[in-house]
Design an enzyme around this catalytic site. Structure first.
Site, PDB file in Angstrom:
ATOM      1  N   SER A  26       3.922 -10.566   3.773  1.00  0.00           N
ATOM      2  CA  SER A  26       2.784 -10.896   4.634  1.00  0.00           C
ATOM      3  C   SER A  26       2.631 -12.407   4.701  1.00  0.00           C
ATOM      4  CB  SER A  26       1.499 -10.309   4.045  1.00  0.00           C
ATOM      5  OG  SER A  26       0.359 -10.798   4.731  1.00  0.00           O
TER       6      SER A  26
ATOM      7  N   TYR B 244      -4.704  -8.346  -3.289  1.00  0.00           N
ATOM      8  CA  TYR B 244      -3.663  -8.012  -2.306  1.00  0.00           C
ATOM      9  C   TYR B 244      -2.714  -9.187  -2.073  1.00  0.00           C
ATOM     10  CZ  TYR B 244      -1.645  -7.100   2.328  1.00  0.00           C
ATOM     11  OH  TYR B 244      -0.782  -6.947   3.383  1.00  0.00           O
TER      12      TYR B 244
HETATM   13  P1  NAD Z   1      -0.758   1.258   7.576  1.00  0.00           P
HETATM   14  O1  NAD Z   1      -2.054   1.704   7.069  1.00  0.00           O
HETATM   15  O2  NAD Z   1      -0.267   1.828   8.835  1.00  0.00           O
HETATM   16  O3  NAD Z   1       0.387   1.473   6.512  1.00  0.00           O
HETATM   17  C1  NAD Z   1       0.183   1.427   5.129  1.00  0.00           C
HETATM   18  C2  NAD Z   1       0.723   2.720   4.585  1.00  0.00           C
HETATM   19  O4  NAD Z   1       0.785   2.643   3.160  1.00  0.00           O
HETATM   20  C3  NAD Z   1      -0.131   3.929   4.884  1.00  0.00           C
HETATM   21  O5  NAD Z   1       0.222   4.510   6.111  1.00  0.00           O
HETATM   22  C4  NAD Z   1       0.173   4.837   3.718  1.00  0.00           C
HETATM   23  O6  NAD Z   1       1.110   5.826   4.114  1.00  0.00           O
HETATM   24  C5  NAD Z   1       0.838   3.945   2.694  1.00  0.00           C
HETATM   25  N1  NAD Z   1       0.189   4.033   1.383  1.00  0.00           N
HETATM   26  C6  NAD Z   1      -0.771   3.242   0.874  1.00  0.00           C
HETATM   27  N2  NAD Z   1      -1.098   3.652  -0.359  1.00  0.00           N
HETATM   28  C7  NAD Z   1      -0.312   4.728  -0.638  1.00  0.00           C
HETATM   29  C8  NAD Z   1      -0.154   5.579  -1.766  1.00  0.00           C
HETATM   30  N3  NAD Z   1      -0.874   5.421  -2.872  1.00  0.00           N
HETATM   31  N4  NAD Z   1       0.752   6.587  -1.679  1.00  0.00           N
HETATM   32  C9  NAD Z   1       1.501   6.774  -0.571  1.00  0.00           C
HETATM   33  N5  NAD Z   1       1.396   5.978   0.513  1.00  0.00           N
HETATM   34  C10 NAD Z   1       0.510   4.971   0.474  1.00  0.00           C
HETATM   35  O7  NAD Z   1      -0.851  -0.320   7.678  1.00  0.00           O
HETATM   36  P2  NAD Z   1       0.250  -1.453   7.895  1.00  0.00           P
HETATM   37  O8  NAD Z   1      -0.540  -2.637   8.214  1.00  0.00           O
HETATM   38  O9  NAD Z   1       1.309  -1.025   8.817  1.00  0.00           O
HETATM   39  O10 NAD Z   1       0.856  -1.647   6.458  1.00  0.00           O
HETATM   40  C11 NAD Z   1       2.250  -1.634   6.205  1.00  0.00           C
HETATM   41  C12 NAD Z   1       2.622  -2.862   5.387  1.00  0.00           C
HETATM   42  O11 NAD Z   1       2.364  -4.020   6.156  1.00  0.00           O
HETATM   43  C13 NAD Z   1       1.808  -3.003   4.105  1.00  0.00           C
HETATM   44  O12 NAD Z   1       2.680  -3.356   3.038  1.00  0.00           O
HETATM   45  C14 NAD Z   1       0.885  -4.156   4.425  1.00  0.00           C
HETATM   46  O13 NAD Z   1       0.539  -4.848   3.270  1.00  0.00           O
HETATM   47  C15 NAD Z   1       1.745  -4.974   5.333  1.00  0.00           C
HETATM   48  N6  NAD Z   1       1.055  -5.961   6.162  1.00  0.00           N
HETATM   49  C16 NAD Z   1       0.118  -5.589   7.074  1.00  0.00           C
HETATM   50  C17 NAD Z   1      -0.502  -6.546   7.861  1.00  0.00           C
HETATM   51  C18 NAD Z   1      -1.537  -6.178   8.898  1.00  0.00           C
HETATM   52  O14 NAD Z   1      -2.215  -7.058   9.408  1.00  0.00           O
HETATM   53  N7  NAD Z   1      -1.681  -4.940   9.258  1.00  0.00           N
HETATM   54  C19 NAD Z   1      -0.168  -7.891   7.705  1.00  0.00           C
HETATM   55  C20 NAD Z   1       0.778  -8.243   6.773  1.00  0.00           C
HETATM   56  C21 NAD Z   1       1.392  -7.271   6.019  1.00  0.00           C
END
Ligand code: NAD
Ligand code: MG
Length: 296
Positions: free
Chosen positions: A188, A201
């Site tokens: 991120s 985080y």
């Molecule tokens: P999202 O909610 O679509 O995806 C996160 C997923 O993590 C969930 O769908 C869930 O299936 C999984 N998860 C979380 N805890 C879990 C557990 N205990 N057991 C099983 N599954 C679990 O959101 P996203 O934003 O697509 O997140 C995906 C990645 O992107 C993450 O690592 C997040 O940190 C990273 N990220 C997101 C952003 C943003 O702005 N959305 C920015 C930078 C990084």
């Protein structure tokens, strides 16, 4: 080949203000307003991953879903992991994978559990007949104004999901990965520029960036590449299920030079590029997509 229309990235997708909205963790993409775009109708494959077998954690929604759709359209068979309550989102993804004529394997379960992480890899290997792409993408993000508001249970859940689970999954996967295989983490912009309300985080994302660079060096002689994707503010369930305050959600992405939030669909091709054999000299790299902010 069809003509590629010139698209202005500034107005390609919704701009803030967004409606205030909140869902119980971990949230569903299908209940967001507007619904995120994961490339369902736009991603076109060209056989770049034909015959590959991929495991994607958090493959039900967000970046993981964008990667799952893109991988299937590039010819890969795909296993996705997700939290059991995310079944409705996961079902949509499995249907999309199978619509491409690829194998789609659904493996629900809690990544905070070491025994489950090992089982997850075993089940993916069995379901796909092997494994050559591991996308460790699942993540937990909960906004807390003060470090005083973070309980030990909170802190532990974030560490388990974002740091321990990749460690457990990669250890279990490694014996199956042949030369040419890849590991991809989701880091991120928070790794380099942490927000004040994401104390726990943000440090896990710095750890992600760091383990990717360490493992890349360790596994290069074995022919296994390890890279990360570093998103900026992307419109996903994570943000509306405790990841951001309502104030931040309303203005989400507005502070970037492009002036809007990113959509998961805008990152799908990066996961493809890092997995594809023609990126064979890229390892230990962090590829960013943050609307002009962030420093991958
Ligand atoms: P999202 O909610 O679509 O995806 C996160 C997923 O993590 C969930 O769908 C869930 O299936 C999984 N998860 C979380 N805890 C879990 C557990 N205990 N057991 C099983 N599954 C679990 O959101 P996203 O934003 O697509 O997140 C995906 C990645 O992107 C993450 O690592 C997040 O940190 C990273 N990220 C997101 C952003 C943003 O702005 N959305 C920015 C930078 C990084
Ligand atoms: Mg989800």
């Amino acid at each position: 080949m069809s003509q590629q229309e010139l698209q202005n990235p500034v107005d390609k997708y919704p701009r803030p203000p967004f409606k205030k909205q909140s869902q119980p963790w971990p949230g569903l993409a299908s209940k967001m307003d507007p619904r995120p775009d994961h490339g369902e109708t736009s991603y076109k494959g060209s056989g770049r991953l034909l015959g590959r077998r991929a495991l994607i954690t958090g493959g039900d929604s967000g970046m993981g879903r964008a990667a799952a759709i893109a991988y299937a359209r590039e010819g890969a068979d795909v296993a996705i992991n997700y939290f059991p309550s995310e079944e409705p989102d996961a079902k949509e993804v499995i249907d999309l994978i199978r619509a491409e004529g690829r194998v789609g394997v659904a493996i629900p379960g809690d990544l905070r559990d070491e025994a489950f992480c090992k089982q997850l890899v075993d089940r993916a290997v069995k379901g796909l007949g092997g494994l050559d792409i591991v996308v460790s993408n699942a993540g937990r993000q909960q906004t807390r104004a003060s470090i005083l508001d973070i309980t030990t249970e909170d802190f532990d859940a974030t560490m388990k999901t974002n740091i321990y689970a990749p460690f457990w999954i990669i250890k279990a996967a490694l014996p199956h990965l042949k030369p040419g295989s890849v590991i991809i983490g989701t880091a991120s912009e928070q790794a380099y520029d942490p927000s004040p309300d994401l104390y726990d985080y943000a440090q896990t994302k710095a750890a992600t960036m760091n383990y990717v660079k360490s493992l890349a060096k360790q596994l290069a002689p074995k022919g296994i590449r390890v890279n990360a994707v570093a998103p900026g503010p992307i419109w996903t369930p994570l943000q509306v299920s405790g990841g951001a305050t309502q104030e931040k959600l309303e203005k989400f992405g507005g502070q970037t030079p492009l002036g809007r939030a990113g959509q998961p669909a805008e990152l799908g091709s990066i996961y493809v590029q890092l997995a594809a054999a023609d990126a064979s000299y890229a390892t230990g790299q962090v590829y960013g997509a943050a609307g002009g902010s962030g420093q991958p």
